[in-house]
Design a protein around this motif. Structure first.
Motif, PDB file in Angstrom:
ATOM      1  N   THR A   1       0.854  -1.205  -0.008  1.00 35.83           N
ATOM      2  CA  THR A   1      -0.099   0.069  -0.078  1.00 35.83           C
ATOM      3  C   THR A   1       0.782   1.343  -0.095  1.00 35.83           C
ATOM      4  O   THR A   1       0.638   2.231  -0.788  1.00 35.83           O
ATOM      5  N   ASN A   2       1.937   1.165   0.835  1.00 34.33           N
ATOM      6  CA  ASN A   2       2.751   2.447   0.904  1.00 34.33           C
ATOM      7  C   ASN A   2       3.475   2.534  -0.436  1.00 34.33           C
ATOM      8  O   ASN A   2       3.787   3.784  -0.967  1.00 34.33           O
TER       9      ASN A   2
ATOM     10  N   ILE B   1       4.132   5.678  -5.691  1.00 32.74           N
ATOM     11  CA  ILE B   1       4.002   5.660  -7.053  1.00 32.74           C
ATOM     12  C   ILE B   1       3.017   6.743  -7.573  1.00 32.74           C
ATOM     13  O   ILE B   1       3.084   7.526  -8.702  1.00 32.74           O
ATOM     14  N   SER B   2       2.047   6.843  -6.842  1.00 28.55           N
ATOM     15  CA  SER B   2       0.892   7.744  -7.272  1.00 28.55           C
ATOM     16  C   SER B   2       1.151   9.183  -6.866  1.00 28.55           C
ATOM     17  O   SER B   2       0.948  10.176  -7.825  1.00 28.55           O
ATOM     18  N   LEU B   3       1.833   9.342  -5.895  1.00 28.35           N
ATOM     19  CA  LEU B   3       2.616  10.761  -5.734  1.00 28.35           C
ATOM     20  C   LEU B   3       3.440  11.234  -6.546  1.00 28.35           C
ATOM     21  O   LEU B   3       3.649  12.117  -6.893  1.00 28.35           O
ATOM     22  N   ALA B   4       4.329  10.080  -6.905  1.00 29.18           N
ATOM     23  CA  ALA B   4       5.392  10.535  -8.018  1.00 29.18           C
ATOM     24  C   ALA B   4       4.675  10.774  -9.508  1.00 29.18           C
ATOM     25  O   ALA B   4       5.257  11.543 -10.052  1.00 29.18           O
ATOM     26  N   ALA B   5       3.504  10.128  -9.678  1.00 23.31           N
ATOM     27  CA  ALA B   5       2.562  10.549 -10.809  1.00 23.31           C
ATOM     28  C   ALA B   5       2.271  12.085 -10.908  1.00 23.31           C
ATOM     29  O   ALA B   5       2.242  12.538 -11.825  1.00 23.31           O
TER      30      ALA B   5
ATOM     31  N   GLU C   1       2.867  12.411 -14.948  1.00 20.12           N
ATOM     32  CA  GLU C   1       3.191  11.344 -15.873  1.00 20.12           C
ATOM     33  C   GLU C   1       1.670  10.367 -15.470  1.00 20.12           C
ATOM     34  O   GLU C   1       1.843   9.386 -14.308  1.00 20.12           O
ATOM     35  N   PRO C   2       0.685  10.413 -16.007  1.00 19.90           N
ATOM     36  CA  PRO C   2      -0.444   9.515 -15.741  1.00 19.90           C
ATOM     37  C   PRO C   2      -0.408   8.105 -16.009  1.00 19.90           C
ATOM     38  O   PRO C   2      -1.155   7.241 -15.491  1.00 19.90           O
ATOM     39  N   VAL C   3       0.821   7.649 -16.723  1.00 20.76           N
ATOM     40  CA  VAL C   3       1.044   6.407 -16.947  1.00 20.76           C
ATOM     41  C   VAL C   3       1.469   5.776 -15.577  1.00 20.76           C
ATOM     42  O   VAL C   3       1.140   4.464 -15.310  1.00 20.76           O
ATOM     43  N   PHE C   4       2.141   6.360 -14.707  1.00 19.27           N
ATOM     44  CA  PHE C   4       2.456   5.930 -13.198  1.00 19.27           C
ATOM     45  C   PHE C   4       1.232   5.554 -12.520  1.00 19.27           C
ATOM     46  O   PHE C   4       1.276   4.536 -11.632  1.00 19.27           O
ATOM     47  N   LEU C   5       0.211   6.154 -12.781  1.00 21.10           N
ATOM     48  CA  LEU C   5      -1.180   5.585 -12.062  1.00 21.10           C
ATOM     49  C   LEU C   5      -1.452   4.494 -12.420  1.00 21.10           C
ATOM     50  O   LEU C   5      -2.217   3.359 -11.650  1.00 21.10           O
TER      51      LEU C   5
ATOM     52  N   LEU D   1      -2.072   1.316  -9.891  1.00 25.19           N
ATOM     53  CA  LEU D   1      -3.313   0.496 -10.204  1.00 25.19           C
ATOM     54  C   LEU D   1      -2.940  -1.141 -10.328  1.00 25.19           C
ATOM     55  O   LEU D   1      -3.613  -1.714  -9.450  1.00 25.19           O
ATOM     56  N   VAL D   2      -2.289  -1.479 -11.063  1.00 20.56           N
ATOM     57  CA  VAL D   2      -1.747  -2.757 -11.300  1.00 20.56           C
ATOM     58  C   VAL D   2      -1.078  -3.111 -10.036  1.00 20.56           C
ATOM     59  O   VAL D   2      -1.576  -4.533  -9.749  1.00 20.56           O
TER      60      VAL D   2
END
Length: 91
Positions: A44-45, A50-54, A59-63, A67-68
């Motif tokens: 979870t962390n 990764i979401s914060l880095a997005a 970079e929406p691809v990080f989202l 998710l995966v």
């Protein structure tokens, strides 16, 4: 325009540190159940980082990657729990 990249990256770094701290419980957890929960916390962390880095890198691809990774983290927790119950463990 306000630059939010630095605070987002700082928060992502904090979540990475939290994940590293939780790895202690993964390694030394007294029971399998503690280890399963700790692995879920680490996952979870990682998803949050990764979401914060997005958001920081825009970079929406990080989202999509986050998710995966979240889905895999969930499936791993279910699989370990099922394995534990089938082999005599009680959750």
């Amino acid at each position: 325009m306000v630059d939010v990249a630095q605070p987002l990256l700082a928060l992502a770094g904090a979540f990475v540190v939290f994940a590293i701290v939780a790895m202690y419980r993964v390694v030394t957890g007294p029971t399998l159940h503690d280890r399963v929960i700790a692995v879920n916390v680490v996952g979870t962390n990682t998803v949050v980082a990764i979401s914060l880095a997005a958001g920081a890198f825009e970079e929406p691809v990080f989202l999509d990657i986050a998710l995966v990774y979240a889905l895999l983290n969930f499936l791993l927790s279910i699989a370990i729990s099922k394995f534990s119950v089938e082999h005599g463990g009680v959750l």
